[in-house]
Design a protein around this motif. Sequence first.
Motif, PDB file in Angstrom:
ATOM      1  N   PRO A  53    -121.238 -43.082 -21.650  1.00 35.27           N
ATOM      2  CA  PRO A  53    -120.782 -41.754 -21.490  1.00 35.27           C
ATOM      3  C   PRO A  53    -119.520 -41.296 -22.248  1.00 35.27           C
ATOM      4  CG  PRO A  53    -121.488 -42.813 -19.437  1.00 35.27           C
ATOM      5  CD  PRO A  53    -121.479 -43.734 -20.334  1.00 35.27           C
ATOM      6  N   PHE A  54    -118.602 -42.354 -22.132  1.00 33.86           N
ATOM      7  CA  PHE A  54    -117.359 -41.987 -23.053  1.00 33.86           C
ATOM      8  C   PHE A  54    -117.676 -41.608 -24.497  1.00 33.86           C
ATOM      9  CE2 PHE A  54    -114.201 -43.934 -25.740  1.00 33.86           C
ATOM     10  CZ  PHE A  54    -113.107 -43.043 -25.771  1.00 33.86           C
ATOM     11  N   LEU A  55    -118.679 -42.381 -25.100  1.00 34.84           N
ATOM     12  CA  LEU A  55    -118.877 -42.308 -26.555  1.00 34.84           C
ATOM     13  C   LEU A  55    -119.627 -41.122 -26.416  1.00 34.84           C
ATOM     14  CD1 LEU A  55    -119.240 -43.799 -29.208  1.00 34.84           C
ATOM     15  CD2 LEU A  55    -121.320 -44.866 -28.724  1.00 34.84           C
ATOM     16  N   THR A  56    -120.835 -40.544 -25.759  1.00 33.32           N
ATOM     17  CA  THR A  56    -121.198 -39.420 -25.995  1.00 33.32           C
ATOM     18  C   THR A  56    -120.415 -38.307 -25.596  1.00 33.32           C
ATOM     19  OG1 THR A  56    -123.310 -40.591 -24.968  1.00 33.32           O
ATOM     20  CG2 THR A  56    -123.243 -38.270 -24.700  1.00 33.32           C
ATOM     21  N   ILE A  57    -119.621 -38.405 -24.779  1.00 30.44           N
ATOM     22  CA  ILE A  57    -118.519 -37.204 -24.772  1.00 30.44           C
ATOM     23  C   ILE A  57    -117.743 -37.175 -25.855  1.00 30.44           C
ATOM     24  CG2 ILE A  57    -116.288 -36.248 -23.588  1.00 30.44           C
ATOM     25  CD1 ILE A  57    -117.779 -37.549 -21.022  1.00 30.44           C
ATOM     26  N   ILE A  58    -117.296 -38.015 -26.612  1.00 33.21           N
ATOM     27  CA  ILE A  58    -116.719 -37.944 -27.752  1.00 33.21           C
ATOM     28  C   ILE A  58    -117.472 -37.460 -28.952  1.00 33.21           C
ATOM     29  CG2 ILE A  58    -115.398 -39.399 -29.692  1.00 33.21           C
ATOM     30  CD1 ILE A  58    -113.696 -39.023 -26.989  1.00 33.21           C
ATOM     31  N   LEU A  59    -118.659 -37.953 -29.255  1.00 34.55           N
ATOM     32  CA  LEU A  59    -119.460 -37.344 -30.058  1.00 34.55           C
ATOM     33  C   LEU A  59    -119.830 -35.762 -30.081  1.00 34.55           C
ATOM     34  CD1 LEU A  59    -121.863 -40.396 -30.474  1.00 34.55           C
ATOM     35  CD2 LEU A  59    -120.037 -39.821 -32.209  1.00 34.55           C
ATOM     36  N   ASN A  60    -120.014 -35.542 -28.849  1.00 35.47           N
ATOM     37  CA  ASN A  60    -120.392 -34.189 -28.574  1.00 35.47           C
ATOM     38  C   ASN A  60    -119.384 -33.230 -28.758  1.00 35.47           C
ATOM     39  OD1 ASN A  60    -123.127 -34.617 -28.087  1.00 35.47           O
ATOM     40  ND2 ASN A  60    -122.678 -34.969 -25.976  1.00 35.47           N
ATOM     41  N   LEU A  61    -117.968 -33.678 -28.140  1.00 32.51           N
ATOM     42  CA  LEU A  61    -116.784 -32.662 -28.500  1.00 32.51           C
ATOM     43  C   LEU A  61    -116.473 -32.582 -30.034  1.00 32.51           C
ATOM     44  CD1 LEU A  61    -114.631 -34.133 -25.542  1.00 32.51           C
ATOM     45  CD2 LEU A  61    -115.646 -31.646 -25.746  1.00 32.51           C
ATOM     46  N   THR A  62    -116.725 -33.532 -30.874  1.00 35.81           N
ATOM     47  CA  THR A  62    -116.161 -33.478 -32.195  1.00 35.81           C
ATOM     48  C   THR A  62    -117.319 -33.085 -33.249  1.00 35.81           C
ATOM     49  OG1 THR A  62    -116.189 -35.787 -32.494  1.00 35.81           O
ATOM     50  CG2 THR A  62    -114.269 -34.777 -31.808  1.00 35.81           C
ATOM     51  N   CYS A  63    -118.505 -32.795 -32.847  1.00 37.38           N
ATOM     52  CA  CYS A  63    -119.537 -32.711 -33.664  1.00 37.38           C
ATOM     53  C   CYS A  63    -119.658 -31.395 -34.445  1.00 37.38           C
ATOM     54  CB  CYS A  63    -121.035 -32.841 -32.975  1.00 37.38           C
ATOM     55  SG  CYS A  63    -121.419 -31.654 -31.858  1.00 37.38           S
ATOM     56  N   GLY A  64    -118.646 -30.170 -33.863  1.00 38.07           N
ATOM     57  CA  GLY A  64    -118.534 -29.063 -34.574  1.00 38.07           C
ATOM     58  C   GLY A  64    -119.008 -27.813 -33.828  1.00 38.07           C
ATOM     59  N   ILE A  65    -119.800 -28.166 -32.722  1.00 34.97           N
ATOM     60  CA  ILE A  65    -120.537 -27.113 -31.770  1.00 34.97           C
ATOM     61  C   ILE A  65    -119.496 -26.512 -30.966  1.00 34.97           C
ATOM     62  CG2 ILE A  65    -122.241 -26.559 -30.389  1.00 34.97           C
ATOM     63  CD1 ILE A  65    -123.231 -27.020 -33.282  1.00 34.97           C
ATOM     64  N   LEU A  66    -118.702 -27.467 -30.149  1.00 31.85           N
ATOM     65  CA  LEU A  66    -117.969 -26.820 -29.134  1.00 31.85           C
ATOM     66  C   LEU A  66    -116.817 -26.310 -29.599  1.00 31.85           C
ATOM     67  CD1 LEU A  66    -118.743 -29.673 -26.364  1.00 31.85           C
ATOM     68  CD2 LEU A  66    -119.653 -26.982 -26.508  1.00 31.85           C
ATOM     69  N   SER A  67    -116.367 -27.199 -30.737  1.00 33.21           N
ATOM     70  CA  SER A  67    -114.922 -26.748 -31.335  1.00 33.21           C
ATOM     71  C   SER A  67    -115.319 -26.728 -32.766  1.00 33.21           C
ATOM     72  CB  SER A  67    -113.998 -27.787 -31.108  1.00 33.21           C
ATOM     73  OG  SER A  67    -112.768 -27.633 -31.823  1.00 33.21           O
ATOM     74  N   PRO A  68    -115.523 -25.632 -33.470  1.00 31.91           N
ATOM     75  CA  PRO A  68    -115.655 -25.533 -34.920  1.00 31.91           C
ATOM     76  C   PRO A  68    -114.733 -26.175 -35.731  1.00 31.91           C
ATOM     77  CG  PRO A  68    -116.012 -23.219 -34.024  1.00 31.91           C
ATOM     78  CD  PRO A  68    -115.206 -24.143 -32.717  1.00 31.91           C
ATOM     79  N   PRO A  69    -115.092 -26.625 -37.027  1.00 29.88           N
ATOM     80  CA  PRO A  69    -114.103 -27.653 -37.750  1.00 29.88           C
ATOM     81  C   PRO A  69    -112.918 -26.810 -38.169  1.00 29.88           C
ATOM     82  CG  PRO A  69    -116.188 -26.975 -38.968  1.00 29.88           C
ATOM     83  CD  PRO A  69    -116.586 -26.629 -37.569  1.00 29.88           C
ATOM     84  N   GLN A  70    -113.050 -25.520 -38.359  1.00 28.86           N
ATOM     85  CA  GLN A  70    -111.823 -24.862 -38.828  1.00 28.86           C
ATOM     86  C   GLN A  70    -110.869 -24.605 -37.886  1.00 28.86           C
ATOM     87  OE1 GLN A  70    -114.946 -23.408 -38.919  1.00 28.86           O
ATOM     88  NE2 GLN A  70    -115.056 -21.558 -38.510  1.00 28.86           N
TER      89      GLN A  70
END
Length: 198
Positions: A53-70
């Motif tokens: 779950p820790f790995l899944t949360i990190i991947l989902n938070l930083t994939c650019g959907i919840l927080s856009p790269p810009q």
Amino acid sequence: FILIYYLTGFNTDSNRAGFFWVMTFLLEMFAISVGSMVASFSKSAYFASLFVPFLTIILNLTCGILSPPQSMSNTLYSKFLYNVNPIRFTISPLIANELYDLKVQCAPKEFFHFNPPSQQTCAQWAGRYIAAAGGYLANPNATTDCMYCTYADGQQYYAPFGITWGERGRDAGILIAFVAFNCFATILFTKIFHFSNR
């Protein structure tokens, strides 16, 4: 795949649907290979159940959907993880796959309304802005109540996120590399730790 793709009204060109299927398959392979890798270095099922779950949360938070790269800061947590995130290399090409060459038609309530200065048409007043920012005017020759739509096509929507149509093949290759790395790491950890013998 049929329920996800065709019934939702996605682009039915065979190359677009085929690419979506390939990326979905690669994402499933990535998920399976990550699970196997975690199991290979986990001493117990309890440890694995905490780590995944820790790995899944990190991947989902930083994939650019919840927080856009810009909007991400230049920290290890954001920019670095965004650039090495396999989920990003799945989502970005799928967005380009669906939205490329998609013509946008704003509904009447979605237009921005403005009035140009007197003696000017909507196109004369807003033409330079639209050329730079994108979008289109529904009534370019009008002199009052100009109707502006933010996007003219799908590319104008996803370009600010750094997504391009030409990188679809590259992103699929990167996802294949992630799967291969996970498989190699699984074999290596299994040989080193021997937890699978218990």
